[in-house]
Design a protein around this motif. Structure first.
Motif, short mmCIF file in Angstrom:
data_model
loop_
_atom_site.label_atom_id
_atom_site.label_comp_id
_atom_site.label_asym_id
_atom_site.label_seq_id
_atom_site.Cartn_x
_atom_site.Cartn_y
_atom_site.Cartn_z
N SER A 167 0.86 -1.17 0.00
CA SER A 167 0.00 0.00 0.00
C SER A 167 0.90 1.22 0.00
CB SER A 167 -0.87 -0.03 1.25
OG SER A 167 -1.41 1.24 1.50
N ASP A 168 0.40 2.35 -0.52
CA ASP A 168 1.20 3.56 -0.43
C ASP A 168 0.99 4.23 0.93
OD1 ASP A 168 -1.26 4.73 -0.65
OD2 ASP A 168 -0.77 5.96 -2.38
N CYS A 169 0.32 3.52 1.82
CA CYS A 169 0.06 4.03 3.16
C CYS A 169 0.89 3.25 4.16
CB CYS A 169 -1.41 3.85 3.48
SG CYS A 169 -1.82 4.19 5.18
N SER A 170 1.56 3.93 5.02
CA SER A 170 2.26 3.28 6.11
C SER A 170 2.40 4.26 7.25
CB SER A 170 3.63 2.78 5.66
OG SER A 170 4.44 3.85 5.26
N ILE A 171 2.76 3.77 8.38
CA ILE A 171 2.96 4.62 9.54
C ILE A 171 4.41 5.06 9.56
CG2 ILE A 171 2.96 4.66 12.06
CD1 ILE A 171 0.77 2.62 12.03
N GLN A 172 4.62 6.34 9.85
CA GLN A 172 6.00 6.81 10.00
C GLN A 172 6.59 6.17 11.25
OE1 GLN A 172 5.64 11.06 10.05
NE2 GLN A 172 5.40 11.17 7.85
N ASN A 173 7.85 5.87 11.21
CA ASN A 173 8.55 5.23 12.32
C ASN A 173 7.90 3.88 12.65
OD1 ASN A 173 10.21 7.53 12.58
ND2 ASN A 173 8.64 8.52 13.80
N ASP A 174 7.83 3.02 11.66
CA ASP A 174 7.18 1.71 11.80
C ASP A 174 7.56 0.98 13.08
OD1 ASP A 174 7.48 0.82 8.28
OD2 ASP A 174 6.03 2.07 9.32
N ASP A 175 8.85 0.87 13.33
CA ASP A 175 9.31 0.09 14.47
C ASP A 175 8.90 0.73 15.80
OD1 ASP A 175 10.41 -1.78 12.78
OD2 ASP A 175 12.37 -0.83 12.78
N ASP A 176 8.90 2.05 15.86
CA ASP A 176 8.51 2.73 17.09
C ASP A 176 7.05 2.45 17.44
OD1 ASP A 176 11.05 3.79 17.27
OD2 ASP A 176 10.48 5.75 16.47
N TYR A 215 4.16 -3.10 23.58
CA TYR A 215 4.40 -2.83 25.00
C TYR A 215 3.09 -2.53 25.73
CZ TYR A 215 5.47 -0.16 29.19
OH TYR A 215 5.48 0.30 30.49
N LEU A 216 2.26 -1.65 25.16
CA LEU A 216 0.99 -1.29 25.80
C LEU A 216 0.02 -2.47 25.84
CD1 LEU A 216 0.53 2.29 24.32
CD2 LEU A 216 1.13 1.67 26.68
N ARG A 217 0.04 -3.29 24.81
CA ARG A 217 -0.82 -4.48 24.80
C ARG A 217 -0.43 -5.41 25.95
NH1 ARG A 217 -3.89 -7.69 21.03
NH2 ARG A 217 -3.79 -9.86 21.68
N ARG A 218 0.87 -5.66 26.09
CA ARG A 218 1.33 -6.54 27.17
C ARG A 218 1.03 -5.95 28.55
NH1 ARG A 218 6.86 -7.83 23.98
NH2 ARG A 218 6.09 -9.61 22.80
N LYS A 219 1.09 -4.63 28.65
CA LYS A 219 0.86 -3.96 29.92
C LYS A 219 -0.62 -3.97 30.32
CE LYS A 219 1.65 0.42 32.32
NZ LYS A 219 2.25 1.75 32.24
N TYR A 220 -1.53 -3.74 29.36
CA TYR A 220 -2.93 -3.52 29.69
C TYR A 220 -3.88 -4.67 29.35
CZ TYR A 220 -1.53 1.25 30.60
OH TYR A 220 -0.90 2.37 31.10
N LEU A 221 -3.48 -5.58 28.48
CA LEU A 221 -4.36 -6.69 28.12
C LEU A 221 -3.89 -7.98 28.77
CD1 LEU A 221 -5.02 -6.07 24.32
CD2 LEU A 221 -6.41 -5.39 26.28
N SER A 222 -4.83 -8.82 29.09
CA SER A 222 -4.52 -10.11 29.69
C SER A 222 -3.74 -10.98 28.69
CB SER A 222 -5.81 -10.82 30.09
OG SER A 222 -5.55 -12.15 30.45
N SER A 223 -2.84 -11.78 29.21
CA SER A 223 -2.09 -12.69 28.34
C SER A 223 -3.00 -13.77 27.75
CB SER A 223 -0.94 -13.34 29.11
OG SER A 223 -1.46 -14.08 30.21
N SER A 224 -4.22 -13.89 28.28
CA SER A 224 -5.17 -14.86 27.73
C SER A 224 -5.80 -14.37 26.42
CB SER A 224 -6.27 -15.17 28.74
OG SER A 224 -7.05 -14.02 28.99
N VAL A 225 -5.61 -13.08 26.10
CA VAL A 225 -6.11 -12.53 24.84
C VAL A 225 -5.08 -12.87 23.76
CG1 VAL A 225 -6.84 -10.46 23.59
CG2 VAL A 225 -7.30 -10.67 26.05
N ALA A 226 -5.45 -13.79 22.89
CA ALA A 226 -4.51 -14.29 21.88
C ALA A 226 -4.10 -13.21 20.89
CB ALA A 226 -5.14 -15.46 21.13
#
Length: 113
Positions: A14-23, A30-41
Motif C-alpha cells: 500500500s502507499d500508506c504506512s505509519i511513520q517510524n514503523d518500528d517505534d 508494550y501497551l498491549r502486554r501492559k494492559y491486556l490479559s495474556s489470555s487474549v490471543a
C-alpha cells in the motif's frame, strides 16, 4: 503516528504506512502486554517473531503498519469486505441514533435476529 486509508498498488504494498514503523509497533506491543490479559490471543505471532500489526482494511485486503497488503481470510467480513459503503453508512446511521447492546429492549435487535 500517521495512519491513513490504504491505497493498493500493483506491487502488493500500500502507499500508506505509519511513520517510524518500528517505534509504533514496539509501543503498541508494550501497551498491549501492559494492559491486556495474556489470555487474549495475538494472531500471527508464532515462534516469538514480530506480530502482524494491521492498521486498515479495504475490500478483502488488510494492510500492515509497513504498507504490506494481506488477503483477509480470517475476519468475518469475507462476504462483504472492509469499508463496504452500504455497511459503513448503515452503521454510522445507527450510531447516530443509538449505541447500545441487547441489555435493553430495542426493535433493531429483533429485526437483526
Amino acid at each position: 503516528a500517521n495512519i491513513c486509508w490504504p491505497k493498493p498498488t500493483t506491487t502488493g504494498k500500500s502507499d500508506c504506512s505509519i511513520q517510524n514503523d518500528d517505534d509504533i509497533l514496539d509501543e503498541t506491543l508494550y501497551l498491549r502486554r501492559k494492559y491486556l490479559s495474556s489470555s487474549v490471543a495475538l494472531s500471527y505471532n508464532s515462534n516469538g517473531g514480530t506480530p502482524l500489526m494491521i492498521v486498515g482494511g479495504q475490500g478483502s485486503r488488510l494492510y500492515g503498519h509497513d504498507g504490506t497488503s494481506y488477503l483477509d481470510t480470517r475476519n468475518n467480513v469475507a462476504h462483504c469486505g472492509h469499508q463496504h459503503p452500504c455497511i459503513v453508512s448503515s452503521v454510522a446511521e445507527q450510531l447516530y441514533q443509538l449505541n447500545t447492546n441487547t441489555r435493553y429492549l430495542h426493535h433493531t435487535v429483533v429485526k437483526l435476529a
